[in-house]
Structures are given as C-alpha cells and as structure tokens.
Design an enzyme around this catalytic site. Structure first.
Site, PDB file in Angstrom:
ATOM      1  CE  LYS A  49      17.707  -5.613 -21.626  1.00 15.77           C
ATOM      2  NZ  LYS A  49      17.833  -4.871 -20.380  1.00 15.77           N
ATOM      3  CD  GLN A  93      15.995  -2.102 -18.752  1.00  8.11           C
ATOM      4  OE1 GLN A  93      15.890  -3.225 -19.224  1.00  8.11           O
ATOM      5  NE2 GLN A  93      17.089  -1.393 -18.896  1.00  8.11           N
ATOM      6  CG  ASP A 116      20.780  -7.662 -16.157  1.00  7.31           C
ATOM      7  OD1 ASP A 116      21.079  -7.741 -17.361  1.00  7.31           O
ATOM      8  OD2 ASP A 116      19.798  -7.009 -15.739  1.00  7.31           O
TER       9      ASP A 116
END
Ligand code: NAP
Length: 279
Positions: A49, A93, A116
């Site tokens: 990322k 994460q 997200d």
C-alpha cells in the site's frame, strides 16, 4: 479456453488515472496506515500500500506499533488522525492482535476517512446504493467485469463466502448491477448444484483448489478473490485454475487478478476522500 482477466494491467490503468487526478489537487492526498504487531502477511500488504501511494502521488503516514499496544493507545492514535487535516484516509491493517477489538477500531475512524469502506455508516450507504466509498475488493471485481464488457444484468451470480469485507458487499454490488445473486457459505447444502447454475461465479472462501471443474458451468465467468498459500508456499486462489480455465469463458488468475485491483481501488478511495476534504 477462457480469456484471462488481466488485473495487473487494469490496476495500472486505475492507478495512472488516480495519479493524474491527485496531481490536480491543491494538496497531496494523505493515507495513514496503522500496523500493529509483526504479522508477516500484514507487513507485506502494508508495504504494498505504501508503494502504491508513492506511485499515485499520495503521501503515506506509516504508524507501526508494537504487538502489545493497548486498545486505548490505538483509539487515541485514531482520534489524532481523525483530526489531522493532512490525513484523508485511515487504514488499520487487520487482523489485529487478539487483545484488540477490531470492530471498535473500525467504528472509531471518522466515516469520511474510512477508505476501506468498513465503517457501518459507509456499509449502510453502499447497501442502499448511495455510496461514499466502495469496498475495494468487490468494487475491483465490478471494475473487471465492466472493463471486459461482461454483462451482469439478469444473469445468475453465485458468491462463495459471506464475510463483511468480501462476500456480503460483493453480493450487494452484483445485485445493484441487476444480477440475480445467491450467496453460499459453510452451511450451504448442495453447493456444487448451486455453483453449476452460475453465469458469474465469485469465490472468496480461502481454500486452495476448492472450486473444481465439476462445480463450474460451461462458459461461466470465474472470479477468484482468494489469496491462499498452497503446500509449497505459492500464492494461489480457491479455484483449481488448470482444470477450470478450459471450461470458463473468462477467469481471473491468482496472482495478477483481483489482488492488484483491490489495491488500485483503495487508491481511488483515497482520492475520493481527498477531494471531499479539499472542496
Ligand atoms: P473469511 O472471513 O474467512 O470468510 C470466508 C467465507 O467462506 C465465510 O463466509 C465461510 O462461511 C465461507 N466458507 C468457508 N469454508 C467454506 C466451505 N467449505 N464451503 C462454503 N463456504 C465456506 O474470509 P474473507 O476475509 O472473506 O477472505 C476470503 C478469501 O479472500 C481469503 O483467501 C482472503 O485471503 C482473500 N481476500 C483477498 C482479497 C484480495 O484483494 N484479493 C481481499 C480480501 C480477502 P461461514 O460464514 O459459514 O463461516
């Protein structure tokens, strides 16, 4: 023989578009990435990322925290990032170490930085067809179908898996695209009978070689979301690729299919967030 859907090439196109549009903004978009602990797979995802951000002209702010970080310290960091004007998106994460509550962390991120698309507000908006952000993996699959002119309207779609991050939102987006959708899970009876009816079969289970040729209709579109490691440690999906490829009309490889699209769609969500913050 199926046409292989090239997720890598499509993702490069999406990222190039994001880069061009991000460069037009008055300020560089910013992504805060939180990694708690030493999970090796999570480290790989986070590094990926950060690399994507660099390619797209997005600033990344890494926060690598020790495994013993407390819930309160993590929530405190999120509160600070929520208030930081240089940060457009916040990503924590998953999975988190056992002692931390992932739902509380997701709920603590302000919805307009939830790139997200995991926050209940954004899930709700997406579910009623008024998305602020789209969930990256399912949106990446929809983008692949569009790019290859694969129609969804009126077709039978079967989604294997009902997780909050893949299966459920995937079913939602296919339904919104006028597909007739069936969701299967570990308690489904007569699974192969159902998958054999699919014009579009999306598998997100996490079991190597689960989807065999006998479970796939001749000419079906087969999308493999899974990212598993086989006995030799090689990255692979749920689909027995060698056996299913000759039967399908389109198929996504693993690696090089859905994975790169998920990453690219995250970059697009960061751009969307940055735009909304810089209006
Ligand atoms: P998950 O939360 O573990 O969910 C797996 C789903 O599969 C569950 O709904 C489960 O059913 C179902 N399932 C398990 N065994 C089954 C069986 N034998 N028959 C039918 N259904 C079964 O996983 P996830 O987070 O959705 O991820 C799924 C896969 O996608 C993993 O390989 C993951 O690494 C991958 N993934 C890839 C990307 C990408 O960018 N390509 C992104 C996210 C995830 P129950 O609900 O009944 O337990």
């Amino acid at each position: 023989m199926a046409i292989r859907i090239d997720g890598k090439a499509l993702a490069a196109r999406v990222k190039e578009q994001v880069r061009a549009e991000a460069a037009e903004l008055p300020r560089k978009p910013g992504l805060a990435v939180i990694l708690v602990g030493e999970n090796p797979a999570s480290k790989v995802y986070v590094n990926g990322k950060e690399k994507d951000c660099a390619e797209c002209g997005i600033e990344s702010f890494p926060h690598k925290l020790p495994a013993e970080t407390t819930q309160e310290a993590l929530l405190e960091l999120i509160r600070a990032l929520n208030a930081d004007p240089a940060v457009d998106g916040i990503l924590c994460q998953l999975p988190l170490p056992e002692h931390l509550d992932g739902d509380a962390v997701i709920n603590a991120i302000v919805p307009d930085k939830d790139v997200d698309c995991f926050h209940p507000f954004n899930v709700g908006r997406m579910s009623i067809g008024q998305p602020v952000f789209l969930p990256c993996t399912p949106a990446g699959v929809m983008e692949m179908l569009r790019a290859y002119d694969i129609p969804v309207r009126g077709r039978r779609c079967v989604v294997l898996g009902r997780s909050n991050i893949v299966g459920k939102p995937m079913a939602m987006l296919l339904t919104q695209a006028d597909g007739t959708v069936t969701v299967c899970h570990s308690r489904t009876e007569g699974l192969a009978e159902i998958t054999r009816q699919a014009d579009i079969l999306v598998s997100a289970i996490g079991k190597t070689d689960f989807v065999t040729a006998g479970m796939v209709k001749e000419g079906a579109v087969v999308i493999d979301v899974a990212m598993n490691r086989n006995a030799e440690g090689r990255l692979c999906g749920d689909v027995d690729f060698a056996a299913v490829e000759p039967k399908a009309s389109y198929i996504t490889p693993v690696p090089g299919g859905v994975g790169p699209m998920t990453r690219a769609l995250l970059m697009r969500n960061i751009l969307t967030a940055a735009r909304s913050h810089q209006l």
